[in-house]
Design a protein around this motif. Structure first.
Motif, PDB file in Angstrom:
ATOM      1  N   VAL A 256       0.857  -1.189   0.000  1.00  0.00           N
ATOM      2  CA  VAL A 256       0.000   0.000   0.000  1.00  0.00           C
ATOM      3  C   VAL A 256       0.888   1.232   0.000  1.00  0.00           C
ATOM      4  CG1 VAL A 256      -1.731   1.295   1.276  1.00  0.00           C
ATOM      5  CG2 VAL A 256      -1.843  -1.198   1.217  1.00  0.00           C
ATOM      6  N   GLU A 257       0.635   2.158  -0.926  1.00  0.00           N
ATOM      7  CA  GLU A 257       1.431   3.375  -1.028  1.00  0.00           C
ATOM      8  C   GLU A 257       0.844   4.446  -0.118  1.00  0.00           C
ATOM      9  OE1 GLU A 257       1.790   4.564  -5.064  1.00  0.00           O
ATOM     10  OE2 GLU A 257       2.399   2.577  -5.771  1.00  0.00           O
ATOM     11  N   ALA A 258       1.620   4.887   0.838  1.00  0.00           N
ATOM     12  CA  ALA A 258       1.155   5.883   1.808  1.00  0.00           C
ATOM     13  C   ALA A 258       0.743   7.173   1.118  1.00  0.00           C
ATOM     14  CB  ALA A 258       2.261   6.175   2.820  1.00  0.00           C
ATOM     15  N   GLY A 259      -0.404   7.714   1.521  1.00  0.00           N
ATOM     16  CA  GLY A 259      -0.872   8.991   1.012  1.00  0.00           C
ATOM     17  C   GLY A 259      -1.463   8.937  -0.380  1.00  0.00           C
ATOM     18  N   GLN A 260      -1.565   7.746  -0.958  1.00  0.00           N
ATOM     19  CA  GLN A 260      -2.110   7.606  -2.300  1.00  0.00           C
ATOM     20  C   GLN A 260      -3.491   6.949  -2.247  1.00  0.00           C
ATOM     21  OE1 GLN A 260      -0.465   8.748  -5.060  1.00  0.00           O
ATOM     22  NE2 GLN A 260       1.112   9.500  -3.661  1.00  0.00           N
ATOM     23  N   ASN A 261      -4.431   7.467  -3.022  1.00  0.00           N
ATOM     24  CA  ASN A 261      -5.760   6.861  -3.083  1.00  0.00           C
ATOM     25  C   ASN A 261      -5.786   5.764  -4.141  1.00  0.00           C
ATOM     26  OD1 ASN A 261      -6.852   8.468  -1.084  1.00  0.00           O
ATOM     27  ND2 ASN A 261      -7.381  10.088  -2.528  1.00  0.00           N
ATOM     28  N   ARG A 262      -4.861   4.833  -3.978  1.00  0.00           N
ATOM     29  CA  ARG A 262      -4.784   3.713  -4.906  1.00  0.00           C
ATOM     30  C   ARG A 262      -4.192   2.521  -4.179  1.00  0.00           C
ATOM     31  NH1 ARG A 262       0.080   2.670  -7.331  1.00  0.00           N
ATOM     32  NH2 ARG A 262      -0.882   2.017  -9.283  1.00  0.00           N
ATOM     33  N   LEU A 263      -4.518   1.359  -4.681  1.00  0.00           N
ATOM     34  CA  LEU A 263      -3.981   0.112  -4.149  1.00  0.00           C
ATOM     35  C   LEU A 263      -3.150  -0.559  -5.228  1.00  0.00           C
ATOM     36  CD1 LEU A 263      -7.122  -1.379  -2.352  1.00  0.00           C
ATOM     37  CD2 LEU A 263      -5.084  -0.457  -1.254  1.00  0.00           C
ATOM     38  N   GLY A 264      -1.929  -0.912  -4.877  1.00  0.00           N
ATOM     39  CA  GLY A 264      -1.092  -1.642  -5.809  1.00  0.00           C
ATOM     40  C   GLY A 264      -1.596  -3.059  -5.974  1.00  0.00           C
ATOM     41  N   PRO A 265      -1.014  -3.802  -6.912  1.00  0.00           N
ATOM     42  CA  PRO A 265      -1.410  -5.207  -7.081  1.00  0.00           C
ATOM     43  C   PRO A 265      -1.190  -5.994  -5.790  1.00  0.00           C
ATOM     44  CG  PRO A 265      -0.055  -4.458  -8.919  1.00  0.00           C
ATOM     45  CD  PRO A 265       0.018  -3.396  -7.882  1.00  0.00           C
ATOM     46  N   TRP A 266      -2.124  -6.871  -5.476  1.00  0.00           N
ATOM     47  CA  TRP A 266      -2.035  -7.763  -4.310  1.00  0.00           C
ATOM     48  C   TRP A 266      -1.721  -6.979  -3.041  1.00  0.00           C
ATOM     49  CZ3 TRP A 266      -4.408 -11.792  -5.849  1.00  0.00           C
ATOM     50  CH2 TRP A 266      -4.251 -12.263  -7.149  1.00  0.00           C
ATOM     51  N   SER A 267      -2.514  -5.981  -2.789  1.00  0.00           N
ATOM     52  CA  SER A 267      -2.308  -5.137  -1.613  1.00  0.00           C
ATOM     53  C   SER A 267      -3.419  -5.339  -0.596  1.00  0.00           C
ATOM     54  CB  SER A 267      -2.222  -3.662  -2.015  1.00  0.00           C
ATOM     55  OG  SER A 267      -3.371  -3.269  -2.723  1.00  0.00           O
ATOM     56  N   VAL A 268      -3.056  -5.206   0.677  1.00  0.00           N
ATOM     57  CA  VAL A 268      -3.984  -5.417   1.780  1.00  0.00           C
ATOM     58  C   VAL A 268      -3.726  -4.351   2.837  1.00  0.00           C
ATOM     59  CG1 VAL A 268      -4.746  -7.001   3.595  1.00  0.00           C
ATOM     60  CG2 VAL A 268      -4.042  -7.909   1.373  1.00  0.00           C
ATOM     61  N   LEU A 269      -4.784  -3.733   3.329  1.00  0.00           N
ATOM     62  CA  LEU A 269      -4.675  -2.724   4.376  1.00  0.00           C
ATOM     63  C   LEU A 269      -5.707  -3.008   5.456  1.00  0.00           C
ATOM     64  CD1 LEU A 269      -3.481  -0.022   5.438  1.00  0.00           C
ATOM     65  CD2 LEU A 269      -5.251   1.144   4.085  1.00  0.00           C
ATOM     66  N   TRP A 270      -5.245  -3.156   6.698  1.00  0.00           N
ATOM     67  CA  TRP A 270      -6.121  -3.339   7.854  1.00  0.00           C
ATOM     68  C   TRP A 270      -5.993  -2.130   8.774  1.00  0.00           C
ATOM     69  CZ3 TRP A 270      -9.553  -7.239   8.682  1.00  0.00           C
ATOM     70  CH2 TRP A 270      -9.406  -8.422   7.955  1.00  0.00           C
ATOM     71  N   THR A 271      -7.138  -1.583   9.224  1.00  0.00           N
ATOM     72  CA  THR A 271      -7.126  -0.463  10.151  1.00  0.00           C
ATOM     73  C   THR A 271      -8.119  -0.720  11.293  1.00  0.00           C
ATOM     74  OG1 THR A 271      -8.832   0.819   9.000  1.00  0.00           O
ATOM     75  CG2 THR A 271      -6.518   1.158   8.320  1.00  0.00           C
ATOM     76  N   LEU A 272      -7.908  -0.007  12.394  1.00  0.00           N
ATOM     77  CA  LEU A 272      -8.798  -0.080  13.556  1.00  0.00           C
ATOM     78  C   LEU A 272      -9.285   1.319  13.906  1.00  0.00           C
ATOM     79  CD1 LEU A 272      -7.302  -2.550  16.185  1.00  0.00           C
ATOM     80  CD2 LEU A 272      -9.689  -2.511  15.412  1.00  0.00           C
TER      81      LEU A 272
END
Length: 279
Positions: A256-272
């Motif tokens: 996941v690229e920080a500060g970008q409104n895009r997801l790279g290939p095979w990317s996962v982001l978990w938040t709480l």
């Protein structure tokens, strides 16, 4: 199966039931338990399969990327590492190991075992021959096994070599590829144990909602037992996609690229998101 289809692209045989919309099926599994809840199955001749499950809490379900059936019932017993790219397998693991449902790891998955897990048995007499032939017939619905000669190459379950080929190679842990995989799984499980599991008690049914993003993207949110919100944003494809980052403190990020409104290939982001401010 939906996660397998997304990671590998396989869509024949019993995977056909998930190939029409694998991201939707996965989202339903993550938030409601079963992908099929009384829906018709094309693989089973349009018979209805499954039953309603959304009323049950996530902890009533076990999720996995591989198990003894999904590997052992393959013709050659290939594991996910032989079927999917390394980025795809890593993303799939990050999805199911951090989700609220109970994760199941198949032996050797954690260190990307290269040995197969083939169907093996030790029968005698007529049963021995029946199992060998039945094993080969069951793959008729898979396009790559339509040729009888190809089916004949499927390992014989009654041969000792089939069993011996399925034993784990513990010495492989000395290789960087396998050691790195083990470290990755350990980190995911550490995050699950410390950041997520303490918040799960008290979750009810209908705790999760998902939105499909394109053909292979997902946005999921669960209300956890302590009132906090766990969010997942995933791109389970080899193409980048636009997506708004979810709110909350980052628990885990992959490609996941920080500060970008895009997801790279095979990317996962978990938040709480924690209303108490203790995420």
């Amino acid at each position: 199966h939906a996660l397998h289809v997304l990671a590998t692209g396989e869509a024949d045989g019993y995977y056909a039931d998930y190939a029409d919309a694998p991201a939707r099926h996965l989202g339903r599994c993550l938030t409601e338990g079963f992908a099929y809840q009384g829906d018709s199955s094309s693989y089973c001749g349009q018979e209805l399969r499954g039953e309603p499950s959304a009323h049950l809490p996530p902890q009533a379900f076990v999720s996995f990327l591989q198990n003894h059936d999904q590997i052992g019932n393959r013709a050659f017993g290939e594991r996910i590492g032989q079927l999917a790219s390394a980025p795809a397998a890593s993303a799939a693991a990050a999805v199911y190991l951090l989700a609220p449902s109970i994760p199941l790891l198949f032996m050797g998955e954690e260190f990307a075992a290269a040995t197969p897990f083939q169907f093996f048995c030790d029968f005698g007499g007529e049963l021995r021959e029946a199992v060998t032939e039945g094993r080969r017939r069951e793959f008729c619905k898979f396009a790559r096994f339509a040729d009888p000669e190809t089916r004949a190459a499927i390992p014989d379950p009654n041969q000792a070599e089939t069993f011996l080929a399925s034993k784990l190679d513990w010495a492989s842990l000395d290789a960087a590829e396998h050691a790195d995989s083990l470290a990755y799984y350990r980190e995911l499980l550490r995050l699950r144990r410390t950041r997520i599991v303490p918040r799960l008690a008290g979750m009810s049914g209908h705790a999760g909602k998902f939105e499909q993003l394109g053909a292979a993207g997902l946005q999921v949110a669960w209300q956890l037992g302590d009132g906090s919100t766990l969010r997942l944003l995933a791109n389970l494809s080899d193409q980048a996609m636009a997506a708004d980052a979810p709110s909350g403190e980052v628990v885990f990020a992959l490609s996941v690229e920080a500060g970008q409104n895009r997801l790279g290939p095979w990317s996962v982001l978990w938040t709480l998101d924690d209303p108490k401010g203790i995420a």
